[in-house]
Write an enzyme that holds these catalytic residues in place. Structure first.
Site, mmCIF file in Angstrom:
data_model
loop_
_atom_site.group_PDB
_atom_site.id
_atom_site.type_symbol
_atom_site.label_atom_id
_atom_site.label_comp_id
_atom_site.label_asym_id
_atom_site.label_seq_id
_atom_site.Cartn_x
_atom_site.Cartn_y
_atom_site.Cartn_z
ATOM 1 N N ILE A 17 0.813 -1.187 0.083
ATOM 2 C CA ILE A 17 0.031 0.093 0.056
ATOM 3 C C ILE A 17 0.896 1.308 -0.014
ATOM 4 O O ILE A 17 0.496 2.060 -0.570
ATOM 5 C CB ILE A 17 -0.870 0.171 1.286
ATOM 6 N N ARG A 40 -5.428 -8.761 6.805
ATOM 7 C CA ARG A 40 -4.644 -8.225 7.857
ATOM 8 C C ARG A 40 -3.445 -6.929 7.304
ATOM 9 O O ARG A 40 -3.048 -7.163 6.287
ATOM 10 C CB ARG A 40 -3.342 -9.388 8.291
ATOM 11 N N GLU A 41 -3.798 -5.755 8.108
ATOM 12 C CA GLU A 41 -3.045 -4.517 7.642
ATOM 13 C C GLU A 41 -1.977 -4.697 8.579
ATOM 14 O O GLU A 41 -1.973 -4.933 9.676
ATOM 15 C CB GLU A 41 -3.860 -3.496 7.956
ATOM 16 N N ARG A 67 5.827 14.929 19.610
ATOM 17 C CA ARG A 67 5.461 13.491 18.670
ATOM 18 C C ARG A 67 4.171 13.971 18.030
ATOM 19 O O ARG A 67 2.939 13.970 18.671
ATOM 20 C CB ARG A 67 5.391 12.437 19.671
ATOM 21 N N ALA A 79 16.154 7.068 21.891
ATOM 22 C CA ALA A 79 15.671 5.610 21.054
ATOM 23 C C ALA A 79 15.823 6.311 19.319
ATOM 24 O O ALA A 79 16.016 7.468 18.962
ATOM 25 C CB ALA A 79 14.461 5.341 21.515
ATOM 26 N N GLU A 95 22.456 6.532 19.005
ATOM 27 C CA GLU A 95 21.365 7.242 19.352
ATOM 28 C C GLU A 95 21.524 7.826 20.365
ATOM 29 O O GLU A 95 21.164 9.149 20.652
ATOM 30 C CB GLU A 95 20.125 6.206 19.395
ATOM 31 N N SER A 116 4.025 -3.491 18.966
ATOM 32 C CA SER A 116 2.516 -3.544 18.570
ATOM 33 C C SER A 116 2.171 -4.812 17.670
ATOM 34 O O SER A 116 1.836 -4.666 16.526
ATOM 35 C CB SER A 116 2.078 -2.283 18.016
ATOM 36 N N PRO A 117 2.409 -6.045 18.206
ATOM 37 C CA PRO A 117 2.386 -7.458 17.317
ATOM 38 C C PRO A 117 0.870 -7.622 16.758
ATOM 39 O O PRO A 117 0.737 -8.408 15.676
ATOM 40 C CB PRO A 117 2.682 -8.215 18.108
ATOM 41 N N GLY A 118 0.066 -6.722 17.189
ATOM 42 C CA GLY A 118 -1.301 -6.993 16.375
ATOM 43 C C GLY A 118 -1.271 -6.439 14.871
ATOM 44 O O GLY A 118 -2.028 -6.579 14.025
ATOM 45 N N GLU A 122 7.501 -4.238 14.348
ATOM 46 C CA GLU A 122 8.662 -3.625 14.932
ATOM 47 C C GLU A 122 9.314 -4.300 16.361
ATOM 48 O O GLU A 122 8.623 -4.704 17.120
ATOM 49 C CB GLU A 122 8.361 -2.099 15.475
ATOM 50 N N GLU A 143 15.332 16.653 14.021
ATOM 51 C CA GLU A 143 15.064 16.074 15.236
ATOM 52 C C GLU A 143 15.266 17.421 16.369
ATOM 53 O O GLU A 143 16.395 18.042 16.325
ATOM 54 C CB GLU A 143 16.067 14.872 15.641
#
Length: 187
Positions: A17, A40-41, A67, A79, A95, A116-118, A122, A143
């Site tokens: 996408i 699944r997205e 953010r 990070a 970093e 965020s494994p759903g 990452e 930054e």
């Protein structure tokens, strides 16, 4: 056959996408264990590191940063994302110095977890950095951060009032508190 095979979702089609500088987004059609299909997205991310940097006087080195997805400024541990082929420790060292100016003489792996494994792949590697020496920060050109040194009590208060809300920093705070408790029990 492994014990988990009955949970496996086989990809039967995949559509890209979006491909950006940091993430890729795709939609997969999958065959479910019961024979039905679903979409699944998925966000593909190169992985990242975070650093729980502790000064000799037991203060946490943190950054305050705006953010955009949250439309607010929050306090986080340093990070950043892994570059292609980069080792997590190398990224952690880079970093910490870029964002805060600190260089550490000792790094210890703390944990690695999926953020965020759903919907995302990452994997975030967290390191504890000690033996800090202060230098000049060299943030990326896009930054903008303020560097903070926080006591555990100050960090707890920032968590309580909602300025610390991201998972990596909350996990790091709990790990730091746990480390201090273990040291008290030994001593």
């Amino acid at each position: 056959m492994s014990k988990q095979d009955h949970l496996y979702e086989k990809t039967i089609a995949s559509q890209s996408i979006y491909e950006g500088r940091i993430i890729k987004l795709k939609v997969d059609d999958v065959l479910l264990p019961n024979g039905n299909t679903a979409k699944r997205e998925i966000v593909n991310h190169p992985g990242a590191v975070a650093v729980l940097a502790l000064t000799d006087d037991n203060k946490l080195v943190a950054v305050r940063q705006f953010r955009k997805p949250l439309e607010q400024t929050i306090v986080e541990i340093p990070a950043g994302k892994l570059e292609a082929g980069e080792e997590p420790l190398t990224c952690a060292m880079r970093e910490l110095e870029e964002e805060t100016g600190y260089v550490a003489s000792h790094y210890e792996p703390l944990s690695a977890f999926y953020t965020s494994p759903g919907f995302a792949d990452e994997l975030l590697h967290v390191f504890v950095a000690t033996g800090l020496t202060k230098g000049e920060s060299k943030p990326d050109e896009d930054e903008f951060v303020d560097t903070l040194e926080l006591t555990l009590e100050e960090a707890r208060e920032l968590h309580k009032n909602g300025e610390i809300r991201d998972a990596k920093t909350v996990v790091a705070l709990f790990a730091w508190e746990n480390k201090l408790l273990r040291e008290q029990l030994k001593g």
